[in-house]
Design an enzyme around this catalytic site. Structure first.
Site, short mmCIF file in Angstrom:
data_model
loop_
_atom_site.label_atom_id
_atom_site.label_comp_id
_atom_site.label_asym_id
_atom_site.label_seq_id
_atom_site.Cartn_x
_atom_site.Cartn_y
_atom_site.Cartn_z
N GLU A 150 12.55 16.22 -12.08
CA GLU A 150 13.02 17.45 -12.72
C GLU A 150 12.28 18.66 -12.12
OE1 GLU A 150 12.67 17.30 -17.00
OE2 GLU A 150 14.31 18.69 -17.31
N THR A 153 11.35 11.48 -29.81
CA THR A 153 9.93 11.16 -29.69
C THR A 153 9.35 10.90 -31.08
OG1 THR A 153 9.97 12.95 -28.03
CG2 THR A 153 7.81 11.96 -28.55
N PRO A 154 8.94 9.67 -31.38
CA PRO A 154 8.33 9.42 -32.69
C PRO A 154 7.06 10.25 -32.82
CG PRO A 154 8.89 7.35 -31.59
CD PRO A 154 9.04 8.44 -30.58
N LYS A 155 6.94 10.94 -33.95
CA LYS A 155 5.83 11.88 -34.11
C LYS A 155 4.94 11.52 -35.27
CE LYS A 155 8.82 15.37 -32.16
NZ LYS A 155 10.02 14.51 -32.06
N HIS A 160 12.83 10.52 -17.01
CA HIS A 160 13.10 11.85 -16.46
C HIS A 160 12.40 11.86 -15.10
CE1 HIS A 160 14.41 12.81 -20.44
NE2 HIS A 160 14.64 14.06 -20.14
N HIS A 209 18.65 14.41 -26.49
CA HIS A 209 17.40 14.45 -27.27
C HIS A 209 17.72 14.97 -28.67
CE1 HIS A 209 14.77 14.07 -23.64
NE2 HIS A 209 15.74 14.72 -23.04
N GLY A 222 9.51 15.09 -21.63
CA GLY A 222 8.50 16.11 -21.87
C GLY A 222 8.33 16.98 -20.64
#
Ligand code: 6MZ
Length: 355
Positions: A220, A98-100, A217, A15, A190
């Site tokens: 987890e 992550t596009p923000k 993910h 990440h 996330g």
């Protein structure tokens, strides 16, 4: 284990905002402290802490995002992260972020990603190949004649589990538009305690239908229903798989879904209580496709070489087996066939050192 560092390596689970140098984070935090936006001394302790629960990790990410989310900084951290992986002799990197959107500074998901691409283009110390190069520019080794390193970089756009279906869909559409600049797929990540699988499914299905690769993910935290639903979706890879039960392993193995293994991350966050019971051992024994990855080398104070040494020490792998494991990562990449072939050549030319 000095042979691990020079060994060519493939990184498939990293990440961007988790892979920032501590020195850079502290420098950026100091500037914000001087502006009175944060209290530097509080932040300094949080950044330098090494032991973090999963919950603390996500609190730290909120802090990191406060410090890093402007175009210039996104460009800088992208450059530094790729440089650091190249120094680790990573020859192929799939970097996820992550596009923000942040209206107050004029940032859209697209402009965020453009800042990432600018970071890739700004690297001069190593050759970065992130879009299919014309034939004349193709290099056939990890170094050119004068010893410059070369790293292939592909991008995955992450959907944060806090997002809505609409926002997730926006990310997928952006990924489709940015395929010509190295975007190959979508990641779902996330805080695993937040959000519902059904929220993300429409966007992920749309991504899959449009031939984007998907990694999730998965497991987890203990969430048996979600794990089964995710596996039924047949993602191209999964990350973590810490809380799988027998029926999950059966499904994963029967679908041959490669697993991104992040040893330090799993141990530090206590998702796995001790390295000797980590599922790496069973998957490796079963010859199931797996790839050793860092997750967040900044947050977990590790490197990819360190993750390999941990595997070697904990599971008794030899030099030749470790090299074969690193090379087997090629098949799990989301790269074009031609890049896979080039990676094969890079590993073949290094192989005499690892017999
Ligand atoms: C789940 C994680 C994660 O996207 O801002 N992220 N998600 N589990 C993990 N294991 C510890 N580590 C990182 O990078 C930071 C974001 O990646 C995801 C989280 O959504 C985090 O906010 P980017 O570049």
């Amino acid at each position: 284990m000095e042979w691990i560092h020079p060994m060519p390596k493939i990184e498939l689970h990293a990440h961007l905002n988790g892979s920032i140098r501590d020195t850079t984070l502290l420098e950026l935090a100091r500037v914000l402290g001087e502006k009175g936006v944060i209290v530097f001394s509080d932040v300094e302790d949080v950044i330098q802490k090494n032991d973090r629960s999963l919950d603390e990790v996500f609190k730290l990410f909120d802090l990191i995002h406060m410090i890093t989310t402007d175009h210039q900084t996104v460009t800088r951290i992208t450059r530094e992260v790729v440089q650091d992986f190249a120094l680790e002799n990573v020859v192929y990197l799939e970097l996820r972020t992550t596009p923000k959107r942040n209206d107050s500074i004029g940032m859209s998901k697209r402009s965020y990603m453009e800042a990432v691409i600018k970071g890739l283009r700004s690297i001069s110390e190593v050759d970065v190949e992130f879009v299919a190069a014309p034939d004349s520019e193709k290099l056939h080794n990890s170094c050119d004649g004068v010893g410059r390193k070369k790293i292939y970089v592909r991008l995955l756009l992450s959907i944060d589990r806090r997002e809505t279906t609409e926002s997730a869909m926006e990310t997928v559409k952006l990924a489709l538009e940015m395929r010509n600049v190295g975007v190959v797929g979508i990641d779902l990540s996330g805080n695993p305690l937040v959000g519902e699988w059904s929220t993300f499914l429409p966007a992920l299905q749309f991504a899959k239908d449009n031939d984007l690769y998907i990694t999730l993910h998965c497991g987890e935290v203990p969430n048996p229903k979600e794990i089964q639903a995710m596996l039924d979706f047949k993602p191209h890879r999964v990350g973590h798989a810490c809380f799988f039960k027998d029926q999950d392993w059966e499904k994963l193995k029967s679908f041959r879904i490669p697993v991104e293994i992040c040893l330090s991350s799993n141990i530090i966050t206590k998702s796995i209580s001790s390295i000797d019971i980590h599922h790496f051992a069973d998957l490796y024994k079963a010859k199931h496709p797996l790839i050793i990855c860092t997750d967040d080398f900044g947050v977990f104070s590790t490197t990819l070489s360190n993750e390999y040494s941990l595997a070697v020490r904990s599971f008794g792998l030899g030099k030749r087996e470790t090299f074969a494991l690193a090379k087997s990562g090629i098949d799990a990449t989301f790269a074009e066939d031609e890049v896979k072939q080039q990676l094969g050549l890079i590993f073949d030319s290094a192989s005499p050192e690892y017999v």
